[in-house]
Design an enzyme around this catalytic site. Structure first.
Site, PDB file in Angstrom:
ATOM      1  N   HIS A   1      13.365  14.817 -61.100  1.00 43.38           N
ATOM      2  CA  HIS A   1      14.797  15.118 -60.948  1.00 43.38           C
ATOM      3  C   HIS A   1      15.567  13.842 -60.634  1.00 43.38           C
ATOM      4  O   HIS A   1      16.632  13.591 -61.206  1.00 43.38           O
ATOM      5  CB  HIS A   1      15.027  16.123 -59.808  1.00 43.38           C
ATOM      6  CG  HIS A   1      14.492  17.489 -60.072  1.00 43.38           C
ATOM      7  ND1 HIS A   1      13.694  18.141 -59.163  1.00 43.38           N
ATOM      8  CD2 HIS A   1      14.640  18.330 -61.122  1.00 43.38           C
ATOM      9  CE1 HIS A   1      13.376  19.332 -59.637  1.00 43.38           C
ATOM     10  NE2 HIS A   1      13.924  19.464 -60.836  1.00 43.38           N
TER      11      HIS A   1
ATOM     12  N   LYS B   1      13.965  33.254 -61.137  1.00 40.30           N
ATOM     13  CA  LYS B   1      12.808  32.734 -60.418  1.00 40.30           C
ATOM     14  C   LYS B   1      12.525  33.571 -59.178  1.00 40.30           C
ATOM     15  O   LYS B   1      13.411  34.162 -58.595  1.00 40.30           O
ATOM     16  CB  LYS B   1      13.038  31.279 -60.008  1.00 40.30           C
ATOM     17  CG  LYS B   1      13.054  30.337 -61.197  1.00 40.30           C
ATOM     18  CD  LYS B   1      13.106  28.913 -60.744  1.00 40.30           C
ATOM     19  CE  LYS B   1      13.067  27.997 -61.964  1.00 40.30           C
ATOM     20  NZ  LYS B   1      13.127  26.596 -61.574  1.00 40.30           N
TER      21      LYS B   1
ATOM     22  N   SER C   1       8.649  21.406 -60.074  1.00 41.39           N
ATOM     23  CA  SER C   1       8.742  21.832 -58.676  1.00 41.39           C
ATOM     24  C   SER C   1       7.643  22.822 -58.330  1.00 41.39           C
ATOM     25  O   SER C   1       7.096  22.797 -57.223  1.00 41.39           O
ATOM     26  CB  SER C   1      10.121  22.453 -58.408  1.00 41.39           C
ATOM     27  OG  SER C   1      11.121  21.473 -58.502  1.00 41.39           O
TER      28      SER C   1
ATOM     29  N   ARG D   1      11.261  17.932 -69.947  1.00 43.28           N
ATOM     30  CA  ARG D   1       9.985  17.269 -69.685  1.00 43.28           C
ATOM     31  C   ARG D   1       9.175  17.147 -70.957  1.00 43.28           C
ATOM     32  O   ARG D   1       8.480  16.175 -71.168  1.00 43.28           O
ATOM     33  CB  ARG D   1       9.179  18.050 -68.646  1.00 43.28           C
ATOM     34  CG  ARG D   1       9.778  17.993 -67.271  1.00 43.28           C
ATOM     35  CD  ARG D   1       9.071  18.935 -66.367  1.00 43.28           C
ATOM     36  NE  ARG D   1       9.304  20.286 -66.896  1.00 43.28           N
ATOM     37  CZ  ARG D   1       9.013  21.400 -66.278  1.00 43.28           C
ATOM     38  NH1 ARG D   1       8.422  21.364 -65.125  1.00 43.28           N
ATOM     39  NH2 ARG D   1       9.283  22.569 -66.806  1.00 43.28           N
TER      40      ARG D   1
END
Length: 167
Positions: free
Chosen positions: A17, A41, A129, A91
């Site tokens: 990040h 989430k 994360s 990513r």
């Protein structure tokens, strides 16, 4: 003044990040890192405000970076902030499909909104994360994955959760 918004859940903020934050801050006059509550989430390790504080601490040396929080739609935040540019980090190619879908939906809701995709540095392409949270649960070193203040906070939070569960 060219301002961009970099939204995310940042639970917890990673070096990946920060890689995106530093690079975006070098392009824009102001970068607003917006900690969002992601309804898709599961429960987060940190509250929105805790995540925002970790980001403030981690970006303290970047004078053109501001951290904010929002619990509604990103399109509403973008409209209210007056910045139509949104930064999204990728990513790997697998992230692109989801992000492209979200960008298309956001653009439908707010035609003024532009999404700029930035690939994470190669050294962070694997980092997420959720991987950090998993490593922390197993007491692995987080030094190569998160800033020092985040590692301390993750360790404290995991210890507190374990103590609470053992009661």
């Amino acid at each position: 003044m060219r301002t961009a918004v970099y939204p995310g859940s940042f639970d917890p903020p990673t070096l990946g990040h920060l890689n995106i934050i530093r690079r975006a801050a070098a392009i824009f006059d102001e970068l607003v890192v917006c900690v969002m509550r992601n309804g898709a989430k599961e429960c987060c390790l940190f509250t929105c405000e805790e995540r925002a504080e970790l980001l403030r601490e981690s970006t303290a040396g970047l004078s053109n970076v501001r951290v904010d929080t929002h619990t509604g739609l990103l399109t509403d935040y973008v409209r209210e902030s007056g910045s139509p540019v949104v930064i999204r980090g990728l990513r790997a190619v697998t992230d692109f499909e989801y992000e492209f879908q979200m960008a298309a939906v956001n653009r439908k809701l707010n035609p003024e909104m532009e999404t700029v995709f930035m690939f994470a540095g190669e050294e962070f392409a694997f980092l997420s994360s959720s991987a950090v949270r998993e490593l922390a649960r197993f007491k692995s070193s987080l030094r190569d994955f998160v800033p020092a203040p985040v590692e301390r906070a993750v360790r404290e939070k995991i210890s507190a959760l374990e103590a609470e569960q053992s009661r």
